[in-house]
Design a protein around this motif. Structure first.
Motif, mmCIF file in Angstrom:
data_model
loop_
_atom_site.group_PDB
_atom_site.id
_atom_site.type_symbol
_atom_site.label_atom_id
_atom_site.label_comp_id
_atom_site.label_asym_id
_atom_site.label_seq_id
_atom_site.Cartn_x
_atom_site.Cartn_y
_atom_site.Cartn_z
ATOM 1 N N SER A 1 53.594 -18.174 11.592
ATOM 2 C CA SER A 1 52.168 -18.049 11.897
ATOM 3 C C SER A 1 51.960 -17.327 13.220
ATOM 4 O O SER A 1 51.085 -16.457 13.336
ATOM 5 N N ILE A 2 52.773 -17.692 14.220
ATOM 6 C CA ILE A 2 52.652 -17.039 15.527
ATOM 7 C C ILE A 2 53.001 -15.556 15.430
ATOM 8 O O ILE A 2 52.295 -14.693 15.974
ATOM 9 N N LYS A 3 54.074 -15.258 14.720
ATOM 10 C CA LYS A 3 54.483 -13.859 14.560
ATOM 11 C C LYS A 3 53.401 -13.060 13.838
ATOM 12 O O LYS A 3 53.074 -11.930 14.226
ATOM 13 N N TYR A 4 52.838 -13.648 12.790
ATOM 14 C CA TYR A 4 51.779 -12.974 12.032
ATOM 15 C C TYR A 4 50.562 -12.735 12.928
ATOM 16 O O TYR A 4 49.944 -11.671 12.884
ATOM 17 N N ALA A 5 50.216 -13.724 13.743
ATOM 18 C CA ALA A 5 49.054 -13.603 14.627
ATOM 19 C C ALA A 5 49.256 -12.500 15.658
ATOM 20 O O ALA A 5 48.343 -11.715 15.939
ATOM 21 N N LEU A 6 50.445 -12.404 16.232
ATOM 22 C CA LEU A 6 50.707 -11.387 17.248
ATOM 23 C C LEU A 6 50.672 -9.979 16.668
ATOM 24 O O LEU A 6 50.466 -9.006 17.394
ATOM 25 N N GLU A 7 50.858 -9.864 15.354
ATOM 26 C CA GLU A 7 50.833 -8.557 14.706
ATOM 27 C C GLU A 7 49.468 -8.217 14.133
ATOM 28 O O GLU A 7 49.150 -7.025 13.979
ATOM 29 N N ASN A 8 48.649 -9.223 13.799
ATOM 30 C CA ASN A 8 47.421 -8.966 13.058
ATOM 31 C C ASN A 8 46.144 -9.425 13.744
ATOM 32 O O ASN A 8 45.050 -9.023 13.324
ATOM 33 N N ASN A 9 46.234 -10.272 14.753
ATOM 34 C CA ASN A 9 45.038 -10.698 15.446
ATOM 35 C C ASN A 9 44.366 -9.491 16.118
ATOM 36 O O ASN A 9 45.034 -8.645 16.716
ATOM 37 N N VAL A 10 43.046 -9.417 16.021
ATOM 38 C CA VAL A 10 42.310 -8.261 16.548
ATOM 39 C C VAL A 10 42.517 -8.108 18.054
ATOM 40 O O VAL A 10 42.720 -6.998 18.559
ATOM 41 N N GLU A 11 42.486 -9.221 18.782
ATOM 42 C CA GLU A 11 42.657 -9.142 20.235
ATOM 43 C C GLU A 11 44.062 -8.656 20.598
ATOM 44 O O GLU A 11 44.236 -7.911 21.566
ATOM 45 N N ALA A 12 45.058 -9.068 19.814
ATOM 46 C CA ALA A 12 46.421 -8.597 20.067
ATOM 47 C C ALA A 12 46.529 -7.095 19.810
ATOM 48 O O ALA A 12 47.163 -6.358 20.574
ATOM 49 N N LYS A 13 45.890 -6.623 18.748
ATOM 50 C CA LYS A 13 45.907 -5.183 18.447
ATOM 51 C C LYS A 13 45.227 -4.390 19.558
ATOM 52 O O LYS A 13 45.730 -3.352 19.987
ATOM 53 N N ASN A 14 44.078 -4.882 20.013
ATOM 54 C CA ASN A 14 43.358 -4.178 21.079
ATOM 55 C C ASN A 14 44.152 -4.166 22.383
ATOM 56 O O ASN A 14 44.108 -3.178 23.136
ATOM 57 N N ALA A 15 44.874 -5.253 22.665
ATOM 58 C CA ALA A 15 45.700 -5.289 23.871
ATOM 59 C C ALA A 15 46.819 -4.251 23.793
ATOM 60 O O ALA A 15 47.149 -3.591 24.795
ATOM 61 N N GLN A 16 47.398 -4.070 22.613
ATOM 62 C CA GLN A 16 48.424 -3.049 22.430
ATOM 63 C C GLN A 16 47.837 -1.653 22.607
ATOM 64 O O GLN A 16 48.465 -0.758 23.196
ATOM 65 N N LEU A 17 46.614 -1.467 22.107
ATOM 66 C CA LEU A 17 45.962 -0.165 22.261
ATOM 67 C C LEU A 17 45.628 0.121 23.722
ATOM 68 O O LEU A 17 45.672 1.279 24.161
ATOM 69 N N GLU A 18 45.293 -0.917 24.479
ATOM 70 C CA GLU A 18 45.016 -0.733 25.905
ATOM 71 C C GLU A 18 46.256 -0.219 26.640
ATOM 72 O O GLU A 18 46.155 0.588 27.564
ATOM 73 N N VAL A 19 47.433 -0.685 26.229
ATOM 74 C CA VAL A 19 48.675 -0.186 26.838
ATOM 75 C C VAL A 19 48.837 1.298 26.545
ATOM 76 O O VAL A 19 49.230 2.092 27.419
ATOM 77 N N LEU A 20 48.518 1.714 25.319
ATOM 78 C CA LEU A 20 48.605 3.141 24.968
ATOM 79 C C LEU A 20 47.602 3.957 25.770
ATOM 80 O O LEU A 20 47.899 5.078 26.205
ATOM 81 N N ILE A 21 46.399 3.402 25.975
ATOM 82 C CA ILE A 21 45.395 4.099 26.789
ATOM 83 C C ILE A 21 45.911 4.291 28.213
ATOM 84 O O ILE A 21 45.731 5.357 28.822
ATOM 85 N N SER A 22 46.548 3.261 28.768
ATOM 86 C CA SER A 22 47.062 3.367 30.144
ATOM 87 C C SER A 22 48.141 4.450 30.244
ATOM 88 O O SER A 22 48.246 5.133 31.265
ATOM 89 N N LYS A 23 48.927 4.628 29.177
ATOM 90 C CA LYS A 23 49.915 5.713 29.177
ATOM 91 C C LYS A 23 49.218 7.062 29.216
ATOM 92 O O LYS A 23 49.667 7.995 29.896
ATOM 93 N N GLY A 24 48.096 7.175 28.481
ATOM 94 C CA GLY A 24 47.332 8.410 28.516
ATOM 95 C C GLY A 24 46.737 8.676 29.890
ATOM 96 O O GLY A 24 46.647 9.830 30.328
ATOM 97 N N ILE A 25 46.325 7.618 30.597
ATOM 98 C CA ILE A 25 45.765 7.777 31.950
ATOM 99 C C ILE A 25 46.826 8.305 32.908
ATOM 100 O O ILE A 25 46.539 9.144 33.780
ATOM 101 N N ILE A 26 48.071 7.845 32.742
ATOM 102 C CA ILE A 26 49.170 8.359 33.581
ATOM 103 C C ILE A 26 49.328 9.856 33.354
ATOM 104 O O ILE A 26 49.446 10.651 34.299
ATOM 105 N N GLY A 27 49.323 10.277 32.076
ATOM 106 C CA GLY A 27 49.442 11.701 31.773
ATOM 107 C C GLY A 27 48.265 12.501 32.306
ATOM 108 O O GLY A 27 48.430 13.628 32.801
ATOM 109 N N GLU A 28 47.073 11.918 32.250
ATOM 110 C CA GLU A 28 45.885 12.590 32.757
ATOM 111 C C GLU A 28 45.983 12.816 34.263
ATOM 112 O O GLU A 28 45.658 13.907 34.767
ATOM 113 N N ASN A 29 46.436 11.813 35.004
ATOM 114 C CA ASN A 29 46.581 11.960 36.454
ATOM 115 C C ASN A 29 47.696 12.937 36.811
ATOM 116 O O ASN A 29 47.575 13.696 37.772
ATOM 117 N N ARG A 30 48.774 12.921 36.039
ATOM 118 C CA ARG A 30 49.874 13.846 36.312
ATOM 119 C C ARG A 30 49.437 15.290 36.070
ATOM 120 O O ARG A 30 49.877 16.215 36.769
#
Length: 462
Positions: A38-67
């Motif tokens: 259940s915990i594993k499924y939640a970490l993969e499918n919960n909306v807040e978990a997905k958005n948190a993963q996307l925020e990490v990708l956004i931060s990678k884009g911000i690094i590239g933007e500043n560089r």
């Protein structure tokens, strides 16, 4: 006749195909889950978990933007102009005569006697230019790069905090379903006992050994138990729906829990928790990272007192013609280029940077105060969670003993009633006491499981 048989055969085949497809679909909708699954499924499918993963990708884009700001900035411009009314150059009449302008058909357009008007552009003009600019020194650039990397670390800590909250909520939702399952089975067993008691009481009433009042008492008890069973069953369904929403599972799917209370409620694990001093808390990592960002913001405002240096260069090809069909002739194109260095020196901005620096210093002091407050609260939370779990375990042991005693009293009272040395009222009262003891037991068990999760969160081991 053959056609009718053929149609029936087709209908039968289609019916069988539909039946098997529905059976397969129903089978696919049932999912068996353990707590870890259940915990594993939640970490993969919960909306807040997905958005948190996307925020990490956004931060990678911000690094590239500043560089990218420190790399060469290259731009190209292509321009085509038709001068409908060309800009004019107005000169004294003497100057116009000196360059051949005036009313004699030369470049001048005529006008009053004291001036000469000369067109300043041809009908068609075209420009092709390429410009390059390269940063050489900018203090804010290097601070910004470090801030972008720190922001990425913050988003990763935010993701970890989100996952911790999801694990906590998933565990509590899973435990709620387990408790409701246990209560449902227990109430069902109580129903069976009361139904048996009612059957025996009705038989004794038919023989004239007990009064009608005794039968009515048992029926009231049975009706109450049936109502309680319906409530517990509804609570079980609702808790399952809550668990599915929490882990991000579609509502139309059904879940079956693979574990029970005895698999999770381990005294050995609880004892190890009570003796644990705890580990790092992600909340502290978040605050430390925010503090580092505030210090970088202060540094960024301080380095803006320093000059910025950049190099630039431009290459142009220009052409012009009076007629459009000759504007692209090769002999009409001319080149120009230039290059240079640019230094921007800040002198006075109305004390804007000074005020920003003061704000940054106050913000840093606020975060340092919050850090101290958080450290104290984490210790308090661990202490409270430890005491709460100890009290919950003690209460659970007491309620478990009360439940066993209440069950023993009910069984003995029932035997006395069957042997004719006890009353029906005593059996009903013993059953009511048993139900109350069971309710208290499950309430204490739920409190103990929740206190266990709270202590795990306080210790930083979720």
């Amino acid at each position: 006749m053959n056609r009718l048989l053929k149609m029936r055969s087709i209908s039968l085949v289609l019916g069988l195909m539909l039946f098997f497809s529905l059976s397969i679909a129903n089978a696919q909708e049932v999912v068996q889950l353990s707590l870890e699954e259940s915990i594993k499924y939640a970490l993969e499918n919960n909306v807040e978990a997905k958005n948190a993963q996307l925020e990490v990708l956004i931060s990678k884009g911000i690094i590239g933007e500043n560089r990218a700001a420190g790399l060469p900035q290259i731009n190209s411009t292509v321009e085509m102009t038709k001068n409908i009314q060309p800009p004019l150059l107005i000169l004294p009449a003497e100057a116009g005569g000196a360059i051949g302008g005036g009313d004699d058909g030369n470049p001048g357009m005529g006008g009053p006697d004291d001036i000469t008007v000369i067109p300043f552009a041809v009908n068609y003009q075209s420009t092709l230019s390429v410009s390059v600019e390269q940063m050489i020194f900018n203090g804010s650039y290097f601070v910004g790069l470090k801030a972008a990397k720190t922001l990425k670390s913050l988003t990763e800590f935010d993701k970890e905090k989100t996952e911790t909250d999801i694990i906590e909520a998933t565990k509590k939702a899973y435990f709620t379903v387990l408790i409701n399952n246990e209560r449902k089975e227990l109430v069902a067993a109580n129903l069976g006992r009361i139904k048996e008691l009612l059957k025996e009481t009705e038989a004794l009433h038919a023989e004239g050994f007990v009064e009608k009042l005794d039968v009515s008492r048992v029926k009231v008890q049975l009706n109450n138990l049936q109502s309680e069973f319906d409530k517990v069953q509804a609570a079980e369904e609702i808790s399952k729906e809550i668990l599915k929403v929490q882990i991000g599972m579609p509502i139309n799917m059904d879940i079956v829990l693979e574990q029970n209370i005895t698999d999770i409620h381990s005294l050995t694990e609880i004892e190890s928790l009570l003796s644990n001093n705890g580990y790092r808390r992600v909340e502290m990592d978040q605050l430390n990272t925010n503090l580092e960002l505030a210090k970088l913001d202060l540094k960024n405002n301080q380095v803006q007192y320093m000059p910025n240096i950049s190099a630039f260069g431009t290459f142009q090809r220009v052409t012009g013609a009076e007629r459009f069909n000759t504007v692209f002739d090769s002999d009409r194109w001319f080149s120009s280029s230039f290059a240079g260095l640019r230094m921007n020196i800040p002198i006075f901005d109305g004390l804007r940077k000074s005020n920003l620096v003061q704000q940054n210093r106050v913000k840093i002091r606020q975060l340092e105060n919050q850090k101290y407050y958080l450290e104290e609260n984490i210790e308090l939370e661990r202490h409270q969670a430890n005491i709460t779990l100890r009290n919950a375990i003690t209460t659970l042991a007491v309620q478990e003993e009360n439940r066993e005693l209440a069950l023993e009293v009910f069984e003995m009272t029932k035997i006395k009633y069957q042997e004719g040395v006890g009353s029906n009222l005593e059996v009903v009262e013993a059953d009511s006491a048993l139900k109350e003891a069971e309710t208290n037991y499950f309430s204490a068990l739920y409190d103990a499981l929740i206190a266990k999760v709270d202590l795990e969160k306080a210790l930083g081991i979720l």
